[in-house]
Design a protein around this motif. Sequence first.
Motif, PDB file in Angstrom:
ATOM      1  N   PRO A  40       0.785  -1.300  -0.039  1.00 56.59           N
ATOM      2  CA  PRO A  40       0.564   0.215   0.296  1.00 56.59           C
ATOM      3  C   PRO A  40       0.245   1.686   0.327  1.00 56.59           C
ATOM      4  CG  PRO A  40      -0.991  -2.258   1.911  1.00 56.59           C
ATOM      5  CD  PRO A  40       0.324  -2.467   0.791  1.00 56.59           C
ATOM      6  N   MET A  41       1.816   1.130   0.795  1.00 58.24           N
ATOM      7  CA  MET A  41       3.119   2.433   0.385  1.00 58.24           C
ATOM      8  C   MET A  41       3.246   2.906  -0.587  1.00 58.24           C
ATOM      9  SD  MET A  41       6.477   3.334   3.121  1.00 58.24           S
ATOM     10  CE  MET A  41       7.306   1.981   1.604  1.00 58.24           C
ATOM     11  N   TYR A  42       3.793   1.524  -1.263  1.00 58.71           N
ATOM     12  CA  TYR A  42       5.081   1.613  -2.647  1.00 58.71           C
ATOM     13  C   TYR A  42       3.300   2.092  -3.517  1.00 58.71           C
ATOM     14  CZ  TYR A  42       8.211  -1.165  -2.047  1.00 58.71           C
ATOM     15  OH  TYR A  42       9.556  -2.147  -1.676  1.00 58.71           O
ATOM     16  N   ILE A  43       2.097   1.915  -3.742  1.00 54.59           N
ATOM     17  CA  ILE A  43       0.763   2.074  -4.530  1.00 54.59           C
ATOM     18  C   ILE A  43       0.489   3.871  -4.021  1.00 54.59           C
ATOM     19  CG2 ILE A  43      -2.306   2.277  -4.529  1.00 54.59           C
ATOM     20  CD1 ILE A  43      -1.231  -0.749  -4.485  1.00 54.59           C
ATOM     21  N   ALA A  44       0.549   4.111  -2.454  1.00 59.25           N
ATOM     22  CA  ALA A  44       0.063   5.550  -2.431  1.00 59.25           C
ATOM     23  C   ALA A  44       0.993   6.547  -3.051  1.00 59.25           C
ATOM     24  CB  ALA A  44       0.050   5.387  -0.915  1.00 59.25           C
ATOM     25  N   LEU A  45       2.736   6.320  -3.368  1.00 56.94           N
ATOM     26  CA  LEU A  45       3.663   6.763  -3.114  1.00 56.94           C
ATOM     27  C   LEU A  45       4.550   6.716  -4.781  1.00 56.94           C
ATOM     28  CD1 LEU A  45       6.379   7.122  -0.577  1.00 56.94           C
ATOM     29  CD2 LEU A  45       3.907   8.483  -0.444  1.00 56.94           C
ATOM     30  N   PHE A  46       4.328   5.980  -5.218  1.00 56.01           N
ATOM     31  CA  PHE A  46       4.490   5.724  -6.919  1.00 56.01           C
ATOM     32  C   PHE A  46       4.026   6.182  -8.109  1.00 56.01           C
ATOM     33  CE2 PHE A  46       7.121   1.282  -6.539  1.00 56.01           C
ATOM     34  CZ  PHE A  46       7.961   1.900  -5.344  1.00 56.01           C
ATOM     35  N   PRO A  47       4.292   6.978  -8.819  1.00 52.69           N
ATOM     36  CA  PRO A  47       3.227   7.862  -9.672  1.00 52.69           C
ATOM     37  C   PRO A  47       2.383   6.469 -10.254  1.00 52.69           C
ATOM     38  CG  PRO A  47       5.778   7.753 -10.143  1.00 52.69           C
ATOM     39  CD  PRO A  47       5.633   7.129  -9.204  1.00 52.69           C
ATOM     40  N   PRO A  48       1.432   6.864 -10.720  1.00 53.14           N
ATOM     41  CA  PRO A  48       0.229   5.429 -11.422  1.00 53.14           C
ATOM     42  C   PRO A  48       0.174   5.525 -11.731  1.00 53.14           C
ATOM     43  CG  PRO A  48      -0.792   8.277 -10.032  1.00 53.14           C
ATOM     44  CD  PRO A  48       0.512   8.001 -10.114  1.00 53.14           C
ATOM     45  N   GLU A  49       0.610   6.274 -13.079  1.00 53.59           N
ATOM     46  CA  GLU A  49       0.848   6.216 -14.508  1.00 53.59           C
ATOM     47  C   GLU A  49       1.674   5.344 -14.837  1.00 53.59           C
ATOM     48  OE1 GLU A  49       3.195   9.836 -14.168  1.00 53.59           O
ATOM     49  OE2 GLU A  49       0.782   8.892 -13.011  1.00 53.59           O
ATOM     50  N   LYS A  50       2.926   4.393 -13.777  1.00 54.74           N
ATOM     51  CA  LYS A  50       4.585   3.798 -14.029  1.00 54.74           C
ATOM     52  C   LYS A  50       4.360   3.165 -12.746  1.00 54.74           C
ATOM     53  CE  LYS A  50       6.688   7.501 -16.543  1.00 54.74           C
ATOM     54  NZ  LYS A  50       5.565   8.695 -17.253  1.00 54.74           N
ATOM     55  N   TYR A  51       3.870   2.893 -12.677  1.00 55.28           N
ATOM     56  CA  TYR A  51       3.359   2.086 -10.838  1.00 55.28           C
ATOM     57  C   TYR A  51       4.601   0.997 -11.232  1.00 55.28           C
ATOM     58  CZ  TYR A  51       2.102  -0.992  -7.120  1.00 55.28           C
ATOM     59  OH  TYR A  51       2.682  -1.681  -5.662  1.00 55.28           O
ATOM     60  N   GLY A  52       4.199   0.150 -12.067  1.00 60.88           N
ATOM     61  CA  GLY A  52       4.980  -1.259 -12.438  1.00 60.88           C
ATOM     62  C   GLY A  52       6.504  -0.587 -13.032  1.00 60.88           C
ATOM     63  N   GLN A  53       6.272  -0.095 -13.741  1.00 58.76           N
ATOM     64  CA  GLN A  53       8.084   0.636 -14.062  1.00 58.76           C
ATOM     65  C   GLN A  53       8.664   0.962 -12.711  1.00 58.76           C
ATOM     66  OE1 GLN A  53       8.517   3.476 -16.804  1.00 58.76           O
ATOM     67  NE2 GLN A  53      10.541   4.478 -15.419  1.00 58.76           N
ATOM     68  N   PHE A  54       8.294   1.221 -11.832  1.00 58.52           N
ATOM     69  CA  PHE A  54       8.662   2.307 -10.515  1.00 58.52           C
ATOM     70  C   PHE A  54       8.919   0.955  -9.169  1.00 58.52           C
ATOM     71  CE2 PHE A  54       8.550   6.142 -12.028  1.00 58.52           C
ATOM     72  CZ  PHE A  54       9.433   7.592 -11.079  1.00 58.52           C
ATOM     73  N   SER A  55       8.124  -0.015  -9.339  1.00 57.71           N
ATOM     74  CA  SER A  55       8.015  -1.214  -8.896  1.00 57.71           C
ATOM     75  C   SER A  55       9.172  -2.544  -9.418  1.00 57.71           C
ATOM     76  CB  SER A  55       6.426  -2.407  -9.353  1.00 57.71           C
ATOM     77  OG  SER A  55       5.532  -1.679  -8.171  1.00 57.71           O
ATOM     78  N   SER A  56       9.497  -1.823 -10.625  1.00 58.72           N
ATOM     79  CA  SER A  56      10.951  -3.156 -11.093  1.00 58.72           C
ATOM     80  C   SER A  56      11.544  -2.676 -11.095  1.00 58.72           C
ATOM     81  CB  SER A  56      10.571  -3.591 -12.546  1.00 58.72           C
ATOM     82  OG  SER A  56      10.337  -1.992 -13.048  1.00 58.72           O
ATOM     83  N   ALA A  57      11.580  -0.823 -11.050  1.00 56.19           N
ATOM     84  CA  ALA A  57      12.723  -0.127 -10.623  1.00 56.19           C
ATOM     85  C   ALA A  57      12.886  -0.455  -9.117  1.00 56.19           C
ATOM     86  CB  ALA A  57      13.024   1.533 -11.086  1.00 56.19           C
TER      87      ALA A  57
END
Length: 457
Positions: free
Chosen positions: A375-392
């Motif tokens: 939930p912290m990642y979902i709240a902070l990562f750019p929503p349109e690039k969530y998968g990209q930032f998750s992999s980073a």
Amino acid sequence: MNSSVPPKRIYAVGSLRYTLGGVLLVCSWLLWGGFCYSMLVYMLVPTLLPLTLDSFHASGALIGLVVGSIPAAMNFVMNPILSTTSDRLRSKWGRRIPYLAFATPLISLFVILLGWTREIAVLLNQSLLPHASPELLGLILVCVFAILFQFFNLIIGSIYYYIFADVIPHEFIGRFMAFLTLSMTASGFVFNYYLMEYALEYSAWVYTVIGILFAVSFAAMCFFVKEGEYPPPPRNQAAHEPFAKRMIGWIRLYFRQCYRNPFFLMLFLGTAMTQVSTVCRSIFNLLFATKELHLTEAQFGKIMGIGSLVSLGVVLLIGYLMDKLHPLRIFLWSGIPVILINLWGYFYAVDYASFFVVGIAVVIIYSIQGQSIVPMYIALFPPEKYGQFSSANMMINSLLVIIANWGGGLAIDRFGYRFIFIWDLFFTTVATGILIYVYIRWRQLGGGKHYLAPEVE
């Protein structure tokens, strides 16, 4: 004539349509798959694989490499590739299920082989390699089977969590994730409380039974959970350029967007340090309990099982608090009790009773961190690039965990099993300091109600 019975409400996700009963059915299959997957990947292998390696006299450094560093290195390379290719796959079975169905029997196979390594090594020694040492053969086979298991497990580990967004109506995602956490926690209780006492003496059968249970259950999940239809994958606008040039351009854009902003870079580092802080305990906790405190495997399993059971209630409470306080606050301040627990445990965890206190406390606080991190990642990562930032984020985590598992093994060889407390204490302190910076910057970016992710391009 008008019917007095109201029509059933239809819930949609993509091209899929469900009644409430259909939603509950698909969630049930995914939860059962998560239960069996958790017991195999998060309970069985991390607990028994170090014991199996230790039985062949592997060093702490080798245990750290096989259990942690090599899988993290493979994940560093495989996860972005698997994530991208599964997004673009179009088949009559969907884009996620083919990967899961392919890897399931292979994971089960290599788990079962891990359980029978000693018998296989003796058979090879007697039939094909009479001059080889059975102990050395066994050690080599354990390493080979473990690495092959981790290779195919990374396929499921990279894809399984993506299917939720494809097949579960989004208005149920939050509740589903809470029940998935409960399901996985329950698997920890069942394994530790009921199976741990048989782990050493009957390890081959424990590997085998859980391996078969996983194969049957996960295969059934793949059969009964149906994906919908997807639009064609986006075309590469630079397809006319040479492949090498396109790849270089994509990599440059990826790294520039993900790692240039200090807010995200520090968030990646802070969460990575929390992962690093747990590596010694996750690998050597059982060996500390059995070899230094002289607990039995059954006693250790009861402690971990009770901790898992207690944390079931904590999960529901934390879910409520996250909605009220924000997951970043929960994740950040959970580091304080971790520091205090490790400080106390280093000096006072000397017998069953004191280890019971530390063990229960650690399981509870780690469950809080585990519940709040996504939930912290979902709240902070750019929503349109969530998968990209998750992999980073995953790449930073994997890179540091590669080093930490090997370094943690060396530290245990040098300082002994009690060093798990110092390791966790040090890296949790570092992580908390980094995340305080993230918290301050988050407040400057709008905080809980008005946060806007920083521009990355």
